[in-house]
Every structure is written in structure tokens, then in C-alpha cells.
Motif scaffolding. Structure first.
Motif, PDB file in Angstrom:
ATOM      1  N   LEU A  82     -17.645 -18.168  28.501  1.00 51.67           N
ATOM      2  CA  LEU A  82     -17.621 -17.468  29.791  1.00 51.67           C
ATOM      3  C   LEU A  82     -18.886 -16.632  29.979  1.00 51.67           C
ATOM      4  N   ALA A  83     -19.281 -15.918  28.919  1.00 44.80           N
ATOM      5  CA  ALA A  83     -20.445 -15.041  29.030  1.00 44.80           C
ATOM      6  C   ALA A  83     -21.703 -15.835  29.362  1.00 44.80           C
ATOM      7  N   TRP A  84     -21.897 -16.963  28.657  1.00 41.52           N
ATOM      8  CA  TRP A  84     -23.110 -17.738  28.890  1.00 41.52           C
ATOM      9  C   TRP A  84     -23.067 -18.442  30.245  1.00 41.52           C
ATOM     10  N   THR A  85     -21.910 -18.971  30.608  1.00 41.26           N
ATOM     11  CA  THR A  85     -21.789 -19.671  31.897  1.00 41.26           C
ATOM     12  C   THR A  85     -22.002 -18.718  33.070  1.00 41.26           C
ATOM     13  N   LEU A  86     -21.438 -17.514  32.946  1.00 44.52           N
ATOM     14  CA  LEU A  86     -21.524 -16.533  34.037  1.00 44.52           C
ATOM     15  C   LEU A  86     -22.774 -15.665  33.951  1.00 44.52           C
ATOM     16  N   LYS A  87     -23.529 -15.811  32.829  1.00 43.80           N
ATOM     17  CA  LYS A  87     -24.728 -14.988  32.600  1.00 43.80           C
ATOM     18  C   LYS A  87     -24.374 -13.494  32.574  1.00 43.80           C
ATOM     19  N   LYS A  88     -23.342 -13.181  31.768  1.00 45.51           N
ATOM     20  CA  LYS A  88     -22.907 -11.800  31.611  1.00 45.51           C
ATOM     21  C   LYS A  88     -23.014 -11.402  30.138  1.00 45.51           C
ATOM     22  N   PRO A  89     -23.333 -10.147  29.831  1.00 41.06           N
ATOM     23  CA  PRO A  89     -23.450  -9.721  28.424  1.00 41.06           C
ATOM     24  C   PRO A  89     -22.103  -9.752  27.714  1.00 41.06           C
ATOM     25  N   LEU A  90     -22.178  -9.985  26.411  1.00 39.65           N
ATOM     26  CA  LEU A  90     -20.985 -10.072  25.566  1.00 39.65           C
ATOM     27  C   LEU A  90     -21.038  -8.963  24.513  1.00 39.65           C
ATOM     28  N   VAL A  91     -19.981  -8.166  24.438  1.00 39.29           N
ATOM     29  CA  VAL A  91     -19.916  -7.046  23.491  1.00 39.29           C
ATOM     30  C   VAL A  91     -18.750  -7.273  22.530  1.00 39.29           C
ATOM     31  N   GLY A  92     -19.027  -7.250  21.236  1.00 41.70           N
ATOM     32  CA  GLY A  92     -17.983  -7.408  20.228  1.00 41.70           C
ATOM     33  C   GLY A  92     -17.536  -6.066  19.679  1.00 41.70           C
ATOM     34  N   VAL A  93     -16.238  -5.949  19.397  1.00 46.12           N
ATOM     35  CA  VAL A  93     -15.658  -4.719  18.844  1.00 46.12           C
ATOM     36  C   VAL A  93     -14.752  -5.098  17.683  1.00 46.12           C
ATOM     37  N   SER A  94     -14.736  -4.276  16.654  1.00 41.03           N
ATOM     38  CA  SER A  94     -13.857  -4.516  15.506  1.00 41.03           C
ATOM     39  C   SER A  94     -12.396  -4.608  15.955  1.00 41.03           C
ATOM     40  N   SER A  95     -11.707  -5.653  15.519  1.00 33.18           N
ATOM     41  CA  SER A  95     -10.294  -5.804  15.878  1.00 33.18           C
ATOM     42  C   SER A  95      -9.432  -4.723  15.209  1.00 33.18           C
ATOM     43  N   LEU A  96      -9.866  -4.219  14.051  1.00 35.58           N
ATOM     44  CA  LEU A  96      -9.136  -3.124  13.410  1.00 35.58           C
ATOM     45  C   LEU A  96      -9.285  -1.833  14.207  1.00 35.58           C
ATOM     46  N   LYS A  97     -10.465  -1.608  14.752  1.00 33.06           N
ATOM     47  CA  LYS A  97     -10.698  -0.400  15.546  1.00 33.06           C
ATOM     48  C   LYS A  97      -9.908  -0.461  16.853  1.00 33.06           C
ATOM     49  N   VAL A  98      -9.822  -1.655  17.432  1.00 35.65           N
ATOM     50  CA  VAL A  98      -9.022  -1.819  18.658  1.00 35.65           C
ATOM     51  C   VAL A  98      -7.576  -1.423  18.384  1.00 35.65           C
ATOM     52  N   LEU A  99      -7.037  -1.894  17.261  1.00 32.93           N
ATOM     53  CA  LEU A  99      -5.647  -1.565  16.917  1.00 32.93           C
ATOM     54  C   LEU A  99      -5.494  -0.074  16.619  1.00 32.93           C
ATOM     55  N   ALA A 100      -6.438   0.486  15.865  1.00 29.83           N
ATOM     56  CA  ALA A 100      -6.366   1.914  15.513  1.00 29.83           C
ATOM     57  C   ALA A 100      -6.421   2.799  16.746  1.00 29.83           C
ATOM     58  N   SER A 101      -7.102   2.348  17.791  1.00 30.53           N
ATOM     59  CA  SER A 101      -7.245   3.169  18.992  1.00 30.53           C
ATOM     60  C   SER A 101      -5.905   3.425  19.673  1.00 30.53           C
ATOM     61  N   ASN A 102      -4.888   2.640  19.357  1.00 27.77           N
ATOM     62  CA  ASN A 102      -3.545   2.913  19.892  1.00 27.77           C
ATOM     63  C   ASN A 102      -3.024   4.270  19.426  1.00 27.77           C
ATOM     64  N   ALA A 103      -3.518   4.729  18.273  1.00 28.66           N
ATOM     65  CA  ALA A 103      -3.031   5.988  17.688  1.00 28.66           C
ATOM     66  C   ALA A 103      -4.114   7.057  17.678  1.00 28.66           C
ATOM     67  N   GLU A 104      -5.063   6.978  18.596  1.00 27.66           N
ATOM     68  CA  GLU A 104      -6.235   7.860  18.563  1.00 27.66           C
ATOM     69  C   GLU A 104      -5.885   9.339  18.729  1.00 27.66           C
ATOM     70  N   LEU A 105      -4.690   9.653  19.250  1.00 26.40           N
ATOM     71  CA  LEU A 105      -4.290  11.047  19.428  1.00 26.40           C
ATOM     72  C   LEU A 105      -3.657  11.634  18.170  1.00 26.40           C
ATOM     73  N   TYR A 106      -3.466  10.816  17.156  1.00 22.42           N
ATOM     74  CA  TYR A 106      -2.825  11.284  15.925  1.00 22.42           C
ATOM     75  C   TYR A 106      -3.727  12.272  15.193  1.00 22.42           C
ATOM     76  N   ASN A 107      -3.149  13.361  14.699  1.00 24.45           N
ATOM     77  CA  ASN A 107      -3.906  14.387  13.996  1.00 24.45           C
ATOM     78  C   ASN A 107      -3.888  14.103  12.494  1.00 24.45           C
ATOM     79  N   GLY A 108      -4.730  13.197  12.073  1.00 16.99           N
ATOM     80  CA  GLY A 108      -4.786  12.809  10.666  1.00 16.99           C
ATOM     81  C   GLY A 108      -5.536  11.497  10.550  1.00 16.99           C
ATOM     82  N   THR A 109      -5.411  10.862   9.399  1.00 22.28           N
ATOM     83  CA  THR A 109      -6.068   9.574   9.182  1.00 22.28           C
ATOM     84  C   THR A 109      -5.262   8.451   9.850  1.00 22.28           C
TER      85      THR A 109
END
Length: 235
Positions: A82-109
Motif C-alpha cells: 500500500l505504501a509503495w503503490t500510494l507513495k506514502k511513508p511507512l513507519v514501523g513500531v515495535s509490536s510489544l510497545k503497541v501492546l504495552a501502550s494499553n497500560a501506559e497509565l499504570y504506575n510501575g513497570t
């Protein structure tokens, strides 16, 4: 700025479209159907719900791994196409960080992990709303991860469907230090993926060609091939 987010790193699937920080449409599902069947229809559906066309997108975000080899290849291949066909930039993000962000308000590890079989995991640990890295994402044994977390002697929130699989093992080592996110936070969300991608530098279009999933370990077939090659050299 309009973003399309694609998250297929494991069994759950999530696709979202966001505009200027607002989620316009999002799909989150956890079915037994393969992403090769469900991902493109999900993308078409979020475009329809958002009343947008693919050409309206300004950038594409994709979970780059670690996770399922097949899931990552499907998501990254679709995102790159899709990115190459549409000529749009592609940004990769860690899948673990995506999951961890669900709990970003937690006060701890915050510890996100995926089952890598044979008591091994893909895992990482973060803290704070900025998800500062405490333990970098890696592939290793669950036991080593738990011992490393125990040394910090603070509360730890485990996030993800696979964390519940290892609940007894985790509690046996960490006791009351271990907490588990509620079930509603166990599925990765493409809207969170987009939030994280918005904080990353936008790469040039030429970088699309060299974009690859981050597996963090060799596939079994590849590892066996290397093993056989080493055997041949030692004869």
C-alpha cells in the motif's frame, strides 16, 4: 494528517484510521481466521466507515515485530504494498510497545510478552506514559525475564493474552509484585500503533523497499540450515 494502522503481529488483528489524533474507525478482533483472509477486508471496512479513500492517507503505520512469522509477513507485506503503490511513508513500531501502550497509565513497570514456545518469550518492559524502555525487546527464556524483573523489586503489570498463559509461573517467581491487566487491555490496538508512529521520524519513500519485520530470532528452517552449514564446514 491521516494515518492507516495495521497490526497483525499475532493472532489478534487490528486496523484503524486516525486523522489529526482522532480515531475515525477501528477494528479489533481475535478470531481463528488467518490474517491473509481478514486483513484486506478489514482495511476496506475502516476506509468505508471513515468515508475515505486509500489515496487520502498521508502515512501508514505497521507493527514490525516481534511476533508470529506468518502474521508479521502478512501485515508488513500489505503495508509495504500500500505504501509503495500510494507513495506514502511507512513507519514501523515495535509490536510489544503497541501492546504495552494499553497500560501506559499504570504506575510501575509494564511488561508485554508473547509466547515463543518451549518456555521462551518475546518480551520487553517499559515505564511511564512515554513508555521508556527498562528491558529492551528480546527473545529469551521466561525464567530469565522474571528474574530480571524481580531485581527491580517494584510492581509489574503484565499485558497480553499470552501473559495469562504464564500466570502461575509469573506469580511463583514475583508473588504480589505481579499484576495482570484486565482482559479488555490484552488485545493490541491499531489506534495505539498510530499514536506511537506519530512520535517517530517520517522515513523517506525509498526506505519502504528495505523495510523488514523484526523477528528477533531465526526461523526454525533458517536455524537448521545454518546448523547444517556449520557441520559441513567442520568436516
Amino acid at each position: 494528517m491521516i494515518w492507516l494502522g495495521i497490526e497483525t503481529s499475532n493472532k489478534p488483528l487490528s486496523v484503524a484510521i486516525a486523522k489529526d489524533g482522532q480515531v475515525l474507525a477501528e477494528i479489533v478482533q481475535n478470531s481463528n481466521m488467518t490474517h491473509s483472509v481478514t486483513c484486506m477486508p478489514a482495511i476496506e471496512e475502516v476506509f468505508r466507515k471513515a468515508n475515505l479513500q486509500p489515496a487520502d492517507v498521508d502515512a501508514i503505520a505497521v507493527s514490525e515485530g516481534p511476533g508470529s512469522y506468518t502474521g508479521l509477513r502478512i501485515g508488513v507485506t500489505i503495508a509495504k504494498t500500500l505504501a509503495w503503490t500510494l507513495k506514502k511513508p511507512l513507519v514501523g513500531v515495535s509490536s510489544l510497545k503497541v501492546l504495552a501502550s494499553n497500560a501506559e497509565l499504570y504506575n510501575g513497570t509494564i511488561c508485554a510478552l508473547f509466547d515463543a514456545r518451549r518456555k521462551n518469550v518475546y518480551a520487553a518492559a517499559y515505564c511511564g506514559m512515554d513508555l521508556n524502555t527498562i528491558i529492551p525487546e528480546h527473545h529469551g527464556s521466561l525464567e530469565e525475564l522474571l528474574q530480571q524483573l524481580k531485581r527491580d523489586d517494584g510492581p509489574i503489570m503484565f499485558v497480553g493474552l499470552d501473559a495469562t498463559k504464564f500466570k502461575e509461573d509469573i506469580q511463583a517467581v514475583l508473588g504480589e509484585l505481579a499484576e495482570f491487566a484486565p482482559p479488555s487491555l490484552h488485545l493490541p490496538r491499531a489506534s495505539k500503533l498510530i499514536e506511537l508512529a506519530e512520535k517517530e521520524p517520517i522515513p523517506p519513500l525509498e526506505a519502504i523497499h528495505s523495510f523488514v519485520p523484526q523477528y528477533h530470532r531465526l526461523a526454525e528452517a533458517e536455524a537448521n540450515w545454518i546448523k547444517e552449514q556449520k557441520k559441513g564446514q567442520s568436516r
